[in-house]
Design a protein around this motif. Structure first.
Motif, PDB file in Angstrom:
ATOM      1  N   ALA A  41      70.577   2.455   1.851  1.00  0.00           N
ATOM      2  CA  ALA A  41      71.576   1.321   2.101  1.00  0.00           C
ATOM      3  C   ALA A  41      72.588   2.063   2.878  1.00  0.00           C
ATOM      4  O   ALA A  41      73.348   2.818   2.349  1.00  0.00           O
ATOM      5  CB  ALA A  41      72.106   0.771   0.690  1.00  0.00           C
ATOM      6  N   GLY A  42      72.539   1.605   4.114  1.00  0.00           N
ATOM      7  CA  GLY A  42      73.616   2.534   4.926  1.00  0.00           C
ATOM      8  C   GLY A  42      73.157   3.793   4.966  1.00  0.00           C
ATOM      9  O   GLY A  42      72.111   4.379   5.421  1.00  0.00           O
ATOM     10  N   THR A  43      74.206   4.913   4.499  1.00  0.00           N
ATOM     11  CA  THR A  43      73.715   6.525   4.738  1.00  0.00           C
ATOM     12  C   THR A  43      73.607   6.776   3.131  1.00  0.00           C
ATOM     13  O   THR A  43      73.289   7.937   2.979  1.00  0.00           O
ATOM     14  CB  THR A  43      75.154   6.944   4.968  1.00  0.00           C
ATOM     15  OG1 THR A  43      76.314   6.671   4.210  1.00  0.00           O
ATOM     16  CG2 THR A  43      75.309   6.660   6.449  1.00  0.00           C
ATOM     17  N   THR A  44      73.360   5.887   2.049  1.00  0.00           N
ATOM     18  CA  THR A  44      73.246   6.148   0.784  1.00  0.00           C
ATOM     19  C   THR A  44      71.703   5.807   0.411  1.00  0.00           C
ATOM     20  O   THR A  44      71.282   4.748   0.560  1.00  0.00           O
ATOM     21  CB  THR A  44      74.044   5.315  -0.198  1.00  0.00           C
ATOM     22  OG1 THR A  44      75.499   5.616   0.138  1.00  0.00           O
ATOM     23  CG2 THR A  44      73.762   5.819  -1.729  1.00  0.00           C
ATOM     24  N   THR A  45      71.094   6.890  -0.148  1.00  0.00           N
ATOM     25  CA  THR A  45      69.532   6.934  -0.455  1.00  0.00           C
ATOM     26  C   THR A  45      69.792   6.189  -1.966  1.00  0.00           C
ATOM     27  O   THR A  45      70.285   6.799  -2.732  1.00  0.00           O
ATOM     28  CB  THR A  45      68.979   7.937  -0.467  1.00  0.00           C
ATOM     29  OG1 THR A  45      68.899   8.806   0.789  1.00  0.00           O
ATOM     30  CG2 THR A  45      67.401   7.921  -1.212  1.00  0.00           C
ATOM     31  N   LYS A  46      69.073   4.913  -2.050  1.00  0.00           N
ATOM     32  CA  LYS A  46      68.919   3.950  -3.285  1.00  0.00           C
ATOM     33  C   LYS A  46      67.594   4.396  -3.986  1.00  0.00           C
ATOM     34  O   LYS A  46      67.381   4.292  -5.310  1.00  0.00           O
ATOM     35  CB  LYS A  46      68.908   2.783  -2.998  1.00  0.00           C
ATOM     36  CG  LYS A  46      70.237   2.355  -2.356  1.00  0.00           C
ATOM     37  CD  LYS A  46      71.488   2.524  -3.551  1.00  0.00           C
ATOM     38  CE  LYS A  46      72.958   1.906  -3.004  1.00  0.00           C
ATOM     39  NZ  LYS A  46      73.862   2.056  -3.924  1.00  0.00           N
ATOM     40  N   GLY A  47      66.609   5.095  -3.238  1.00  0.00           N
ATOM     41  CA  GLY A  47      65.305   5.297  -4.208  1.00  0.00           C
ATOM     42  C   GLY A  47      64.377   5.963  -3.028  1.00  0.00           C
ATOM     43  O   GLY A  47      64.841   6.163  -1.868  1.00  0.00           O
ATOM     44  N   HIS A  48      63.398   6.696  -3.538  1.00  0.00           N
ATOM     45  CA  HIS A  48      62.491   7.265  -2.673  1.00  0.00           C
ATOM     46  C   HIS A  48      61.074   7.591  -3.499  1.00  0.00           C
ATOM     47  O   HIS A  48      61.030   7.621  -4.717  1.00  0.00           O
ATOM     48  CB  HIS A  48      63.048   8.669  -2.308  1.00  0.00           C
ATOM     49  CG  HIS A  48      63.157   9.740  -3.304  1.00  0.00           C
ATOM     50  ND1 HIS A  48      63.944  10.055  -4.025  1.00  0.00           N
ATOM     51  CD2 HIS A  48      61.972  10.651  -3.644  1.00  0.00           C
ATOM     52  CE1 HIS A  48      63.913  11.238  -4.810  1.00  0.00           C
ATOM     53  NE2 HIS A  48      62.603  11.330  -4.840  1.00  0.00           N
ATOM     54  N   ILE A  49      60.155   7.883  -2.705  1.00  0.00           N
ATOM     55  CA  ILE A  49      58.914   8.253  -2.983  1.00  0.00           C
ATOM     56  C   ILE A  49      58.443   9.495  -2.611  1.00  0.00           C
ATOM     57  O   ILE A  49      58.869   9.821  -1.532  1.00  0.00           O
ATOM     58  CB  ILE A  49      57.743   7.143  -2.371  1.00  0.00           C
ATOM     59  CG1 ILE A  49      57.909   5.726  -3.017  1.00  0.00           C
ATOM     60  CG2 ILE A  49      56.377   7.684  -3.022  1.00  0.00           C
ATOM     61  CD1 ILE A  49      56.965   4.914  -2.458  1.00  0.00           C
ATOM     62  N   ALA A  50      58.016  10.438  -3.546  1.00  0.00           N
ATOM     63  CA  ALA A  50      58.059  11.838  -2.950  1.00  0.00           C
ATOM     64  C   ALA A  50      56.724  12.332  -3.362  1.00  0.00           C
ATOM     65  O   ALA A  50      56.022  12.041  -4.493  1.00  0.00           O
ATOM     66  CB  ALA A  50      58.985  12.743  -3.696  1.00  0.00           C
ATOM     67  N   TYR A  51      55.998  13.109  -2.503  1.00  0.00           N
ATOM     68  CA  TYR A  51      54.604  13.716  -2.891  1.00  0.00           C
ATOM     69  C   TYR A  51      54.759  15.330  -2.928  1.00  0.00           C
ATOM     70  O   TYR A  51      55.304  15.827  -2.049  1.00  0.00           O
ATOM     71  CB  TYR A  51      53.576  13.225  -1.867  1.00  0.00           C
ATOM     72  CG  TYR A  51      52.189  13.866  -2.415  1.00  0.00           C
ATOM     73  CD1 TYR A  51      51.622  12.758  -3.352  1.00  0.00           C
ATOM     74  CD2 TYR A  51      51.621  14.825  -2.154  1.00  0.00           C
ATOM     75  CE1 TYR A  51      50.165  13.137  -3.699  1.00  0.00           C
ATOM     76  CE2 TYR A  51      50.501  15.290  -2.677  1.00  0.00           C
ATOM     77  CZ  TYR A  51      49.907  14.280  -3.390  1.00  0.00           C
ATOM     78  OH  TYR A  51      48.544  14.832  -4.026  1.00  0.00           O
ATOM     79  N   ASP A  52      54.603  15.697  -3.812  1.00  0.00           N
ATOM     80  CA  ASP A  52      54.608  17.396  -4.131  1.00  0.00           C
ATOM     81  C   ASP A  52      53.442  17.720  -3.667  1.00  0.00           C
ATOM     82  O   ASP A  52      52.271  17.656  -4.502  1.00  0.00           O
ATOM     83  CB  ASP A  52      55.055  17.585  -5.651  1.00  0.00           C
ATOM     84  CG  ASP A  52      54.824  18.884  -5.895  1.00  0.00           C
ATOM     85  OD1 ASP A  52      54.725  19.872  -5.118  1.00  0.00           O
ATOM     86  OD2 ASP A  52      55.389  19.473  -7.085  1.00  0.00           O
ATOM     87  N   HIS A  53      53.512  18.850  -2.653  1.00  0.00           N
ATOM     88  CA  HIS A  53      52.172  19.334  -2.098  1.00  0.00           C
ATOM     89  C   HIS A  53      51.912  20.796  -3.015  1.00  0.00           C
ATOM     90  O   HIS A  53      52.111  21.724  -2.181  1.00  0.00           O
ATOM     91  CB  HIS A  53      52.197  19.613  -0.583  1.00  0.00           C
ATOM     92  CG  HIS A  53      52.703  18.365   0.123  1.00  0.00           C
ATOM     93  ND1 HIS A  53      51.624  17.574   0.723  1.00  0.00           N
ATOM     94  CD2 HIS A  53      53.766  17.755   0.360  1.00  0.00           C
ATOM     95  CE1 HIS A  53      52.101  16.736   1.246  1.00  0.00           C
ATOM     96  NE2 HIS A  53      53.366  16.602   1.348  1.00  0.00           N
ATOM     97  N   HIS A  54      51.567  20.725  -4.027  1.00  0.00           N
ATOM     98  CA  HIS A  54      51.266  22.018  -4.841  1.00  0.00           C
ATOM     99  C   HIS A  54      49.877  22.413  -4.458  1.00  0.00           C
ATOM    100  O   HIS A  54      48.970  21.924  -3.902  1.00  0.00           O
ATOM    101  CB  HIS A  54      51.428  21.365  -6.422  1.00  0.00           C
ATOM    102  CG  HIS A  54      51.331  22.655  -7.235  1.00  0.00           C
ATOM    103  ND1 HIS A  54      50.297  23.406  -7.570  1.00  0.00           N
ATOM    104  CD2 HIS A  54      52.327  23.273  -7.998  1.00  0.00           C
ATOM    105  CE1 HIS A  54      50.600  24.447  -8.416  1.00  0.00           C
ATOM    106  NE2 HIS A  54      51.871  24.283  -8.763  1.00  0.00           N
ATOM    107  N   ALA A  55      49.790  23.964  -4.468  1.00  0.00           N
ATOM    108  CA  ALA A  55      48.537  24.655  -4.232  1.00  0.00           C
ATOM    109  C   ALA A  55      47.450  24.060  -4.974  1.00  0.00           C
ATOM    110  O   ALA A  55      46.280  24.001  -4.659  1.00  0.00           O
ATOM    111  CB  ALA A  55      48.870  26.062  -4.293  1.00  0.00           C
ATOM    112  N   THR A  56      47.545  23.812  -6.381  1.00  0.00           N
ATOM    113  CA  THR A  56      46.579  23.112  -7.288  1.00  0.00           C
ATOM    114  C   THR A  56      46.490  21.758  -7.128  1.00  0.00           C
ATOM    115  O   THR A  56      47.496  21.253  -7.517  1.00  0.00           O
ATOM    116  CB  THR A  56      46.769  23.729  -8.649  1.00  0.00           C
ATOM    117  OG1 THR A  56      47.041  25.177  -8.608  1.00  0.00           O
ATOM    118  CG2 THR A  56      45.502  23.241  -9.396  1.00  0.00           C
ATOM    119  N   ALA A  57      45.311  21.137  -6.830  1.00  0.00           N
ATOM    120  CA  ALA A  57      45.163  19.798  -6.678  1.00  0.00           C
ATOM    121  C   ALA A  57      45.853  19.057  -8.149  1.00  0.00           C
ATOM    122  O   ALA A  57      46.256  17.890  -7.857  1.00  0.00           O
ATOM    123  CB  ALA A  57      43.825  19.270  -6.462  1.00  0.00           C
TER     124      ALA A  57
END
Length: 204
Positions: A41-57
């Motif tokens: 919202a403008g310059t403020t992050t209100k939420g996110h989706i993150a994917y962690d690329h770990h070496a082990t599936a």
């Protein structure tokens, strides 16, 4: 690079020949970096989706963060486990109100965990709500019969019943607190005030 305005993802955009609309979020080849989709919202992050690329599936994860980007509402691990308000789910579905110490569970059999034990005074409730003219029930079974055993609450009669062997009713607790075994009907006996009624022809 920041983009303003509309972003169109087409089936044939940027040399894509799969016929599908594709949005790729590419992190650095280093598996210590994550991929993020932020909601601002403008310059403020209100939420996110993150994917962690770990070496082990199995240790990879996708996290959904809400509440002014402060609450991890859901986590999906690389092995398929899903945590609601739980970042390290111990079952296929792990729902935590306010988790504390998690005891060991049999991983191959843990389908559902409901947890709320950060304090010794915490309680945890599993609630089944149905229409007031129908039943709330838990079924127990196998590949031959999904409801071989049943614990059922009859909302119309305000009675709880128990069943084994796939059919019928083996025991009932009436709205008045009487326990009926082998019968679903309370019988008044002259001069007897009993809370236990057992009917049948054979006892052993």
């Amino acid at each position: 690079q920041n983009l303003t305005g509309d972003l169109t993802i087409g089936a044939h955009a940027n040399g894509n020949t799969t016929g599908h609309a594709v949005l790729n979020l590419a992190a650095d080849a280093n598996e210590g970096a994550d991929s993020y989709l932020n909601f601002d919202a403008g310059t403020t992050t209100k939420g996110h989706i993150a994917y962690d690329h770990h070496a082990t599936a199995a240790s990879q994860s996708m996290k959904f963060v809400v509440g002014d980007d402060a609450v991890t509402a859901m986590t999906i691990l690389g092995d398929g486990k899903v945590g609601i308000n739980e970042t390290s789910p111990s079952a296929k579905l792990h729902v935590a109100l306010d988790d504390g110490t998690m005891p060991s569970v049999v991983a191959s059999e843990a389908a559902l965990v409901l947890q709320n034990n950060s304090a010794t005074s915490d309680g945890c409730t599993f609630t089944i709500i149905s229409g007031n003219a129908n039943n709330s029930q838990i079924c127990f079974g196998d590949e031959q019969d999904y409801d071989a055993g049943v614990i059922l609450y009859n909302n119309s009669a305000d009675a709880m019943t128990f069943r084994t062997g796939g059919s019928g009713e083996d025991m009932r607790i009436t709205s008045g607190g009487k326990v009926l075994i082998g019968s679903d009907t309370s019988r008044a006996l002259s001069g007897v005030n009993s809370h236990l009624q057992v009917e049948g022809t054979t006892y052993s």
